[in-house]
Design an enzyme around this catalytic site. Structure first.
Site, mmCIF file in Angstrom:
data_model
loop_
_atom_site.group_PDB
_atom_site.id
_atom_site.type_symbol
_atom_site.label_atom_id
_atom_site.label_comp_id
_atom_site.label_asym_id
_atom_site.label_seq_id
_atom_site.Cartn_x
_atom_site.Cartn_y
_atom_site.Cartn_z
ATOM 1 N N ASP A 163 0.841 -1.202 0.000
ATOM 2 C CA ASP A 163 0.000 0.000 0.000
ATOM 3 C C ASP A 163 0.880 1.258 0.000
ATOM 4 O O ASP A 163 0.381 2.383 -0.054
ATOM 5 C CB ASP A 163 -1.026 0.002 1.145
ATOM 6 C CG ASP A 163 -0.393 -0.109 2.516
ATOM 7 O OD1 ASP A 163 0.846 -0.219 2.607
ATOM 8 O OD2 ASP A 163 -1.143 -0.079 3.521
ATOM 9 N N ASP A 219 -0.985 -6.186 0.239
ATOM 10 C CA ASP A 219 -1.376 -5.549 1.499
ATOM 11 C C ASP A 219 -2.888 -5.413 1.604
ATOM 12 O O ASP A 219 -3.544 -4.959 0.655
ATOM 13 C CB ASP A 219 -0.800 -4.121 1.561
ATOM 14 C CG ASP A 219 0.572 -4.080 2.205
ATOM 15 O OD1 ASP A 219 0.897 -4.978 3.006
ATOM 16 O OD2 ASP A 219 1.328 -3.129 1.898
ATOM 17 N N GLU A 232 9.533 -3.914 10.384
ATOM 18 C CA GLU A 232 9.966 -2.647 9.783
ATOM 19 C C GLU A 232 10.571 -1.739 10.845
ATOM 20 O O GLU A 232 9.962 -1.528 11.919
ATOM 21 C CB GLU A 232 8.753 -1.968 9.116
ATOM 22 C CG GLU A 232 9.104 -0.613 8.505
ATOM 23 C CD GLU A 232 8.069 -0.088 7.526
ATOM 24 O OE1 GLU A 232 7.085 -0.784 7.210
ATOM 25 O OE2 GLU A 232 8.254 1.050 7.060
ATOM 26 N N LYS A 267 -0.965 -9.440 3.512
ATOM 27 C CA LYS A 267 -0.187 -8.882 4.626
ATOM 28 C C LYS A 267 -1.068 -7.900 5.396
ATOM 29 O O LYS A 267 -1.797 -7.115 4.794
ATOM 30 C CB LYS A 267 1.074 -8.179 4.088
ATOM 31 C CG LYS A 267 1.905 -7.484 5.178
ATOM 32 C CD LYS A 267 3.323 -7.185 4.723
ATOM 33 C CE LYS A 267 3.477 -5.945 3.872
ATOM 34 N NZ LYS A 267 3.096 -4.681 4.541
#
Ligand code: KIV
Length: 265
Positions: free
Chosen positions: A45, A84, A181, A112
């Site tokens: 995204d 995503d 992340e 995800k």
């Protein structure tokens, strides 16, 4: 490259071999990336920022994700397609199931979603229904307004322990992969060592099972400021194809990310 499946990636983890992931949003790049041996094409995204020019991923809709997943699926030549679930499309178990099914029908092979232990019921349900899931922890861009900006996560001991506990719960709930992340490298290493499922890192150091970057960042063409964990692979390459091949090779031989791309505790 023969068709990449979840079993291919689990085997690579088991053998201690790294794999490469890049974002893809269209058919042309999907073809180039899969031809270069990138194991996973992430229809991220992040397209809200690098394709649509928005300032975050929050405005991205499910219909837009479906459109880009279909395009990537048309160009793909054997990589695994991860898509995503965009903002607020998995806030309840029911909406997650319905919206994941739409992404799978558009060509995704794994979805995800961003978040920790609170997603366990959702992941259990998707897993029971045969939908592979990657959980995304650490810096979760869809929550940027709650987090208060794009900041490194898990730097203090309490938050780091919480993240490890979340990772184990997500795995036990049926997650097939974990993306981390912007977290300190030692924490990503600790989580990777404790999980059976493959881990993918972005700004999480060299010890995850795979690395991902946003395509535009890795080509050095994103207009925004580049975070510390980004490397421009086009600089020093003759063309885009060579840059992608160089990224794939650097991830697989462990030379990317280097110490200059990493965060410490
Ligand atoms: O949307 C995306 O591109 C992502 C990466 C930053 C991992 O989730």
């Amino acid at each position: 490259m023969s068709n990449v499946s979840l079993s291919t990636l689990k085997k690579l983890k088991f053998e201690g071999k790294k794999f490469a992931v890049l974002t893809a949003y269209d058919a042309t790049f999907a073809q180039l990336l899969s031809q270069a041996g990138i194991e996973i094409l992430l229809v991220g995204d992040s397209l809200g920022m690098v394709v649509q020019g928005c300032s975050s991923t929050v405005p991205v809709t499910l219909e837009q994700m479906i459109y880009h997943t279909q395009a990537v699926s048309r160009g793909n030549q054997g990589s695994l397609i991860m898509a995503d679930l965009p903002y607020m499309t998995y806030a309840t178990v029911e909406s997650a199931l319905e919206n994941s099914a739409r992404l799978m029908q558009a060509g995704a092979q794994i979805v995800k979603l961003e978040g920790g232990a609170w997603l366990s019921k959702t992941i259990e349900k998707l897993s029971c229904c045969g939908i592979p899931v990657c959980a995304h922890i650490g810096l979760t861009p869809q929550s940027v307004d709650k987090i208060g900006g794009y900041k490194i996560q898990g730097r203090d001991k309490e938050k780091a322990d919480q993240m490890l506990s979340d990772a184990l719960i997500l795995q036990d709930s049926g997650a097939d992969m974990l993306l981390m992340e912007c977290i300190p490298s030692p924490l990503a290493k600790r989580i990777t060592q404790q999980l059976q499922i493959p881990t993918i890192g972005i700004g999480a150091g060299p010890e995850t099972d795979a690395q991902v970057l946003v395509l535009h960042d890795m080509l050095g063409i994103a207009t925004d400021y580049a975070p510390k964990f980004v490397k421009n692979f086009l600089s020093g390459s003759d063309d885009v194809q060579q840059a992608i091949a160089s990224y794939a090779e650097s991830v697989k031989n462990g030379s990317f990310p280097g110490p200059e791309h990493c965060y410490d505790l």
